[in-house]
Design an enzyme around this catalytic site. Structure first.
Site, PDB file in Angstrom:
ATOM      1  N   CYS A  45     -79.453 -42.061-117.757  1.00 25.92           N
ATOM      2  CA  CYS A  45     -80.473 -41.656-118.738  1.00 25.92           C
ATOM      3  C   CYS A  45     -80.851 -40.187-118.564  1.00 25.92           C
ATOM      4  CB  CYS A  45     -81.704 -42.541-118.558  1.00 25.92           C
ATOM      5  SG  CYS A  45     -83.149 -42.008-119.506  1.00 25.92           S
ATOM      6  N   TRP A  78     -83.868 -52.700-118.112  1.00 25.58           N
ATOM      7  CA  TRP A  78     -82.963 -52.141-117.116  1.00 25.58           C
ATOM      8  C   TRP A  78     -83.034 -53.047-115.880  1.00 25.58           C
ATOM      9  CZ3 TRP A  78     -80.175 -47.636-118.029  1.00 25.58           C
ATOM     10  CH2 TRP A  78     -80.581 -46.853-119.119  1.00 25.58           C
ATOM     11  N   VAL A 113     -87.039 -46.077-118.546  1.00 26.59           N
ATOM     12  CA  VAL A 113     -86.999 -45.284-117.317  1.00 26.59           C
ATOM     13  C   VAL A 113     -86.961 -43.815-117.742  1.00 26.59           C
ATOM     14  CG1 VAL A 113     -85.883 -47.016-115.888  1.00 26.59           C
ATOM     15  CG2 VAL A 113     -84.452 -45.482-117.241  1.00 26.59           C
ATOM     16  N   TYR A 176     -79.684 -37.527-130.516  1.00 28.25           N
ATOM     17  CA  TYR A 176     -79.956 -38.916-130.873  1.00 28.25           C
ATOM     18  C   TYR A 176     -80.213 -39.051-132.371  1.00 28.25           C
ATOM     19  CZ  TYR A 176     -80.388 -40.287-125.957  1.00 28.25           C
ATOM     20  OH  TYR A 176     -80.126 -40.572-124.640  1.00 28.25           O
TER      21      TYR A 176
END
Length: 345
Positions: A45, A78, A113, A176
Site C-alpha cells: 500500500c 487486511w 492501513v 486511482y
C-alpha cells in the site's frame, strides 16, 4: 482497501478517517509512550509505505513496533497471513479489522492501513495516514534517532502544504482516479489532470534536487511511493500510459536518487506491490495474472542529481541498515544486498 464513490462516473476516494492523534503534550487520550503502539502496514500500500519510510528515517523502530499484513485482502480486511499461525505476534489477531471492532463494535467504514493500534487494549487509535506521518515528525521528537532529518521544517510548511495537496489530489490519488474511472470521459479527464501534474513536477524538479529544495522532506516521501509503483503497476494496470516514469528524464532521475537513499528503496517490496494490485483489483484485471516484469535493474543507473547541490539529510545522517526482522525479502526486491540495503552498482 480502496474505498470510494462515484460522481458522474468519476472515482472519489473516501477520506473519512479516525482522526484521533497520539500527542506529546499529555492532554489527549493517546499520549506518546514508547512501546505502547503498533503500526500496522502493508508493504503493498502506498499510503502505508509512507509511514514505513518516515518511521525508518526518524529511527523510531524501537519505539513503535510494526506489524506487516499480507499484500492481498478480501472484502473484509487486511490479514496477517505472513505471520506464524496467521496471527499478528503482538496483537494476537488474524486481521486488522479486529482492532477496529475492539474500539468500534459497529464500525462500518473501510478497514484501511496504515493503522496505529494501542497494544494494551488492542484498539485502533487512528488510520488517518497523512496525520500519522506528520505526528511521527512533530510529536515523537524526543525519541527520534540522533541525526534524524527534519521532514516537516517549520519555515517550509506553508509552501509544502500546497505542494502536498497538489501531489495528493493530482498524482497520488490521480492514478486511482484514472484506474477506477467509470466511463471513457471520466478516464480521459482524469488522465489529462494526472499528466498536467506530472509535467509540472518534471519542470519543478529540473532546478531543485528535492521537492522543497536541498533536502528531503515529507513531500518527497509522499511522492516517492507513487513513483515507485508507476512503471510496475500504474502505467498498465491503471492505464496512465502516456509515458513510463523511466521515459521522463527529470522525474526518473529524481526517483532513482530517492530510491538509492536509505529508507526509500530498502522499504520497497516490488513483489507485494504487484501481487496486491493485480490480484485484488479483479474488476480491472479479471484473470488475476501478475505480470512477470518489469526489469528493475534500471533503478540503479546513475541519476546525476548531485549536480543540483543539496544532500538528502542536510545536517543529519542516514539511517543504518534495517533490522533483520524488518528487511524486505531479497527475492521481493532484487536490488537489495544481504543487509537489506539498496546495492551499489
Amino acid at each position: 482497501m480502496t474505498q470510494g464513490t462515484y460522481v458522474d462516473k468519476e472515482f472519489q476516494r473516501d477520506t473519512t478517517y479516525i482522526e484521533d492523534r497520539i500527542t506529546s503534550d499529555g492532554t489527549g487520550e493517546w499520549p506518546v509512550e514508547p512501546g505502547r503502539y503498533r503500526l500496522v502496514v502493508s508493504r503493498a500500500c502506498p499510503w502505508a509505505n509512507r509511514t514505513i519510510i518516515v518511521r525508518r528515517l526518524l529511527g523510531l523502530e524501537d519505539v513503535i513496533s510494526m506489524g506487516v499484513t499480507g499484500p492481498t485482502h478480501d472484502a473484509d480486511s487486511w490479514t496477517f497471513d505472513l505471520d506464524e499461525g496467521h496471527l499478528d505476534p503482538v496483537l494476537g489477531i488474524p486481521r486488522i479489522k479486529d482492532a477496529y471492532l475492539a474500539r468500534f463494535p459497529d464500525y462500518s467504514r473501510g478497514i484501511t492501513v496504515p493503522a496505529l493500534v494501542d497494544v494494551p487494549s488492542g484498539e485502533v487509535v487512528t488510520n488517518n495516514f497523512p496525520q500519522i506521518t506528520l505526528d511521527l515528525s512533530t510529536q515523537w521528537r524526543e525519541y527520534q534517532r540522533e541525526g534524524a532529518p527534519d521532514l516537516w521544517p517549520e519555515d517550509l510548511r506553508e509552501e509544502m502544504e500546497a505542494v502536498n495537496e497538489r501531489v495528493y489530489t493530482e498524482i497520488n490519488n490521480g492514478v486511482y482516479r484514472c484506474g477506477f474511472s467509470g466511463d471513457q470521459a471520466a478516464y480521459e479527464a482524469a488522465y489529462d489532470r494526472l499528466w498536467t501534474a506530472m509535467d509540472w513536477l518534471e519542470e519543478r524538479l529540473s532546478t531543485r534536487r528535492y521537492l522543497m529544495g536541498d533536502h528531503i522532506t515529507e513531500a518527497d516521501v509522499r511522492l516517492f511511493t507513487t513513483l515507485a509503483r508507476f512503471d510496475a503497476v500504474y502505467h498498465g494496470h491503471f492505464k496512465v500510459n502516456r509515458s513510463k516514469l523511466s521515459e521522463m528524464p527529470v522525474l526518473w532521475a529524481y526517483a532513482r536518487d530517492l530510491f538509492t537513499t536509505p529508507g526509500f528503496g530498502d522499504t520497497t517490496d516490488f513483489t507485494h506491490i504487484k501481487s496486491h494490485y493485480y490480484e485484488v483489483h479483479l474488476d480491472i484485471n479479471p484473470t488475476g495474472i501478475v505480470p512477470a516484469g518489469p526489469d528493475y535493474s534500471n533503478w540503479l543507473e546513475p541519476h546525476g542529481r548531485e549536480r543540483l547541490g543539496g544532500s538528502p539529510f542536510g545536517n543529519g545522517t542516514a539511517p543504518g541498515a534495517p533490522s533483520e526482522g524488518e528487511r524486505v525479502p531479497a527475492e521481493h526486491n532484487p536490488l537489495l544486498d544481504e543487509s537489506g540495503m539498496v546495492r551499489t552498482r
